[in-house]
Design a protein around this motif. Structure first.
Motif, PDB file in Angstrom:
ATOM      1  N   ALA A   1       0.829  -1.205   0.000  1.00  5.39           N
ATOM      2  CA  ALA A   1       0.000   0.000   0.000  1.00  5.39           C
ATOM      3  C   ALA A   1       0.863   1.255   0.000  1.00  5.39           C
ATOM      4  N   ALA A   2       1.957   1.240   0.763  1.00  2.99           N
ATOM      5  CA  ALA A   2       2.830   2.412   0.838  1.00  2.99           C
ATOM      6  C   ALA A   2       3.468   2.715  -0.515  1.00  2.99           C
ATOM      7  N   PHE A   3       3.917   1.677  -1.222  1.00  3.76           N
ATOM      8  CA  PHE A   3       4.506   1.875  -2.548  1.00  3.76           C
ATOM      9  C   PHE A   3       3.439   2.310  -3.550  1.00  3.76           C
ATOM     10  N   ALA A   4       2.248   1.758  -3.445  1.00  4.08           N
ATOM     11  CA  ALA A   4       1.170   2.127  -4.366  1.00  4.08           C
ATOM     12  C   ALA A   4       0.772   3.587  -4.196  1.00  4.08           C
ATOM     13  N   GLU A   5       0.799   4.062  -2.969  1.00  5.27           N
ATOM     14  CA  GLU A   5       0.409   5.442  -2.691  1.00  5.27           C
ATOM     15  C   GLU A   5       1.492   6.439  -3.089  1.00  5.27           C
ATOM     16  N   PHE A   6       2.739   5.986  -3.177  1.00 11.69           N
ATOM     17  CA  PHE A   6       3.862   6.895  -3.371  1.00 11.69           C
ATOM     18  C   PHE A   6       3.773   7.674  -4.676  1.00 11.69           C
ATOM     19  N   SER A   7       3.325   7.014  -5.745  1.00 11.64           N
ATOM     20  CA  SER A   7       3.337   7.662  -7.056  1.00 11.64           C
ATOM     21  C   SER A   7       2.322   8.787  -7.180  1.00 11.64           C
ATOM     22  N   ALA A   8       1.325   8.835  -6.282  1.00 18.23           N
ATOM     23  CA  ALA A   8       0.330   9.911  -6.331  1.00 18.23           C
ATOM     24  C   ALA A   8       1.002  11.250  -6.046  1.00 18.23           C
ATOM     25  N   GLY A   9       0.793  12.211  -6.947  1.00 17.28           N
ATOM     26  CA  GLY A   9       1.340  13.537  -6.741  1.00 17.28           C
ATOM     27  C   GLY A   9       2.791  13.704  -7.124  1.00 17.28           C
ATOM     28  N   THR A  10       3.379  12.710  -7.770  1.00 18.37           N
ATOM     29  CA  THR A  10       4.790  12.826  -8.154  1.00 18.37           C
ATOM     30  C   THR A  10       4.951  13.270  -9.595  1.00 18.37           C
ATOM     31  N   GLY A  11       3.871  13.707 -10.219  1.00 21.12           N
ATOM     32  CA  GLY A  11       3.976  14.233 -11.568  1.00 21.12           C
ATOM     33  C   GLY A  11       3.384  13.311 -12.610  1.00 21.12           C
ATOM     34  N   PRO A  12       3.109  13.821 -13.812  1.00 21.68           N
ATOM     35  CA  PRO A  12       2.503  13.012 -14.876  1.00 21.68           C
ATOM     36  C   PRO A  12       3.471  11.996 -15.441  1.00 21.68           C
ATOM     37  N   GLY A  13       2.911  10.961 -16.043  1.00 24.02           N
ATOM     38  CA  GLY A  13       3.732   9.977 -16.732  1.00 24.02           C
ATOM     39  C   GLY A  13       4.265   8.867 -15.862  1.00 24.02           C
ATOM     40  N   ASN A  14       3.875   8.833 -14.590  1.00 20.33           N
ATOM     41  CA  ASN A  14       4.404   7.785 -13.716  1.00 20.33           C
ATOM     42  C   ASN A  14       3.687   6.457 -13.881  1.00 20.33           C
ATOM     43  N   GLU A  15       2.522   6.460 -14.512  1.00 13.81           N
ATOM     44  CA  GLU A  15       1.791   5.238 -14.835  1.00 13.81           C
ATOM     45  C   GLU A  15       1.543   4.360 -13.620  1.00 13.81           C
ATOM     46  N   GLY A  16       1.381   5.007 -12.460  1.00 15.54           N
ATOM     47  CA  GLY A  16       1.075   4.249 -11.257  1.00 15.54           C
ATOM     48  C   GLY A  16       2.241   3.474 -10.681  1.00 15.54           C
ATOM     49  N   VAL A  17       3.459   3.719 -11.182  1.00 15.40           N
ATOM     50  CA  VAL A  17       4.651   3.010 -10.703  1.00 15.40           C
ATOM     51  C   VAL A  17       5.492   3.978  -9.865  1.00 15.40           C
ATOM     52  N   PRO A  18       5.918   3.577  -8.670  1.00 14.48           N
ATOM     53  CA  PRO A  18       6.723   4.460  -7.823  1.00 14.48           C
ATOM     54  C   PRO A  18       8.174   4.495  -8.276  1.00 14.48           C
ATOM     55  N   TRP A  19       8.429   5.168  -9.395  1.00 15.70           N
ATOM     56  CA  TRP A  19       9.760   5.114 -10.006  1.00 15.70           C
ATOM     57  C   TRP A  19      10.858   5.527  -9.038  1.00 15.70           C
ATOM     58  N   GLY A  20      10.596   6.476  -8.184  1.00 11.82           N
ATOM     59  CA  GLY A  20      11.623   6.944  -7.264  1.00 11.82           C
ATOM     60  C   GLY A  20      12.032   5.933  -6.223  1.00 11.82           C
ATOM     61  N   LEU A  21      11.282   4.825  -6.112  1.00 10.36           N
ATOM     62  CA  LEU A  21      11.550   3.821  -5.080  1.00 10.36           C
ATOM     63  C   LEU A  21      12.113   2.524  -5.633  1.00 10.36           C
ATOM     64  N   LEU A  22      12.199   2.388  -6.947  1.00 14.38           N
ATOM     65  CA  LEU A  22      12.586   1.112  -7.544  1.00 14.38           C
ATOM     66  C   LEU A  22      13.914   1.220  -8.276  1.00 14.38           C
ATOM     67  N   ASP A  23      14.708   0.141  -8.201  1.00  5.93           N
ATOM     68  CA  ASP A  23      15.951   0.054  -8.955  1.00  5.93           C
ATOM     69  C   ASP A  23      15.757  -0.735 -10.243  1.00  5.93           C
ATOM     70  N   ASP A  24      14.773  -1.616 -10.246  1.00  2.00           N
ATOM     71  CA  ASP A  24      14.368  -2.325 -11.455  1.00  2.00           C
ATOM     72  C   ASP A  24      12.873  -2.576 -11.337  1.00  2.00           C
ATOM     73  N   ALA A  25      12.378  -3.617 -11.986  1.00  3.61           N
ATOM     74  CA  ALA A  25      10.933  -3.825 -12.010  1.00  3.61           C
ATOM     75  C   ALA A  25      10.332  -4.145 -10.652  1.00  3.61           C
TER      76      ALA A  25
END
Length: 242
Positions: free
Chosen positions: A171-195
């Motif tokens: 849930a914490a990772f799913a919520e992270f991408s909200a408000g981080t800008g367009p184009g994130n496609e629901g993925v918390p890019w800032g928290l992942l090193d790969d998939a």
């Protein structure tokens, strides 16, 4: 129903040394994808034995890259019981949910039974279990793990039914991408090193979530302040990068 949260509070208030065992798969193992930074277990080691001043506590990491719940149950003595723990934290599910690398695949119901069995064995050994859901996955690049949400829900269901302390990292990772800008496609890019492996910032979020759920640290904790700062930078990075 067992009141694990009360048992945890009692352990922490007793003043007696506590042995903490963390187990799971590559995310808890914490290699490679932090790029030399600390894993979430390393952060918690500093929090417990540093900030909290629990210098006689032991923090042990027995996670192994690529492992699943059934493998941990098959090696339970070495992974868990051997250390005579007081608290055992399990994060698992990222490998269990794959539909490509296992034959036969693991059904959600069988996974839930394995999680419940893990809880039972931990309690039989006199320890307090803590369950963590796995982080979310970039399904565009790891489509074989499309069931990860179902496996996370299975952990939530077991925790609710058995009265286990739960850290809902999914849930914490799913919520992270909200408000981080367009184009994130629901993925918390800032928290992942790969998939599906958390980066250094992802491990900061894992550690902070665990600390809050378990009740370690407080407003004056330098470790928690640093973790929060790392997460803030990952959410709103400086752009262009310097």
């Amino acid at each position: 129903m067992t009141d694990d949260r009360a048992a945890l509070r009692g352990l922490l208030a007793s003043g007696a040394p506590v042995t903490w065992v963390f187990t799971g798969d590559s995310i808890t193992h914490g290699l490679i994808h932090t790029r030399g930074a600390r894993s979430y277990v390393d952060h918690l080691h500093e929090l417990i034995r540093g900030d909290a001043g629990r210098v006689q506590d032991a923090v042990i990491n027995t996670a192994i890259t690529g492992w699943r719940t059934d493998l941990i149950l098959g090696d339970f003595d070495r992974r868990v019981a051997h250390w005579r723990p007081d608290v055992v934290t399990l994060m698992i599910g990222t490998n269990d949910c794959t539909t490509e690398w296992l034959d036969p695949v693991i059904e959600v119901s069988a996974f839930a039974e394995s999680i419940a069995e893990f809880v039972r064995r931990v309690r039989e050994g006199g320890a307090v279990p803590v369950l963590q859901t796995p982080p979310t996955v970039d399904l565009l690049h790891a489509p074989d793990r499309a069931r990860i949400g179902e496996f996370a829900q299975a952990i939530r269901d077991v925790a609710a039914r058995e009265g286990v302390v739960l850290v809902d990292q999914y849930a914490a990772f799913a919520e992270f991408s909200a408000g981080t800008g367009p184009g994130n496609e629901g993925v918390p890019w800032g928290l992942l090193d790969d998939a599906f492996h958390p980066s250094a910032a992802g491990h900061a979020l894992l550690a902070l979530g665990w600390a809050e759920a378990v009740g370690i640290g407080g407003a004056g904790s330098p470790v928690l302040a640093e973790l929060a700062a790392r997460i803030a930078v990952a959410r709103h990075p400086q752009w262009p990068p310097v």
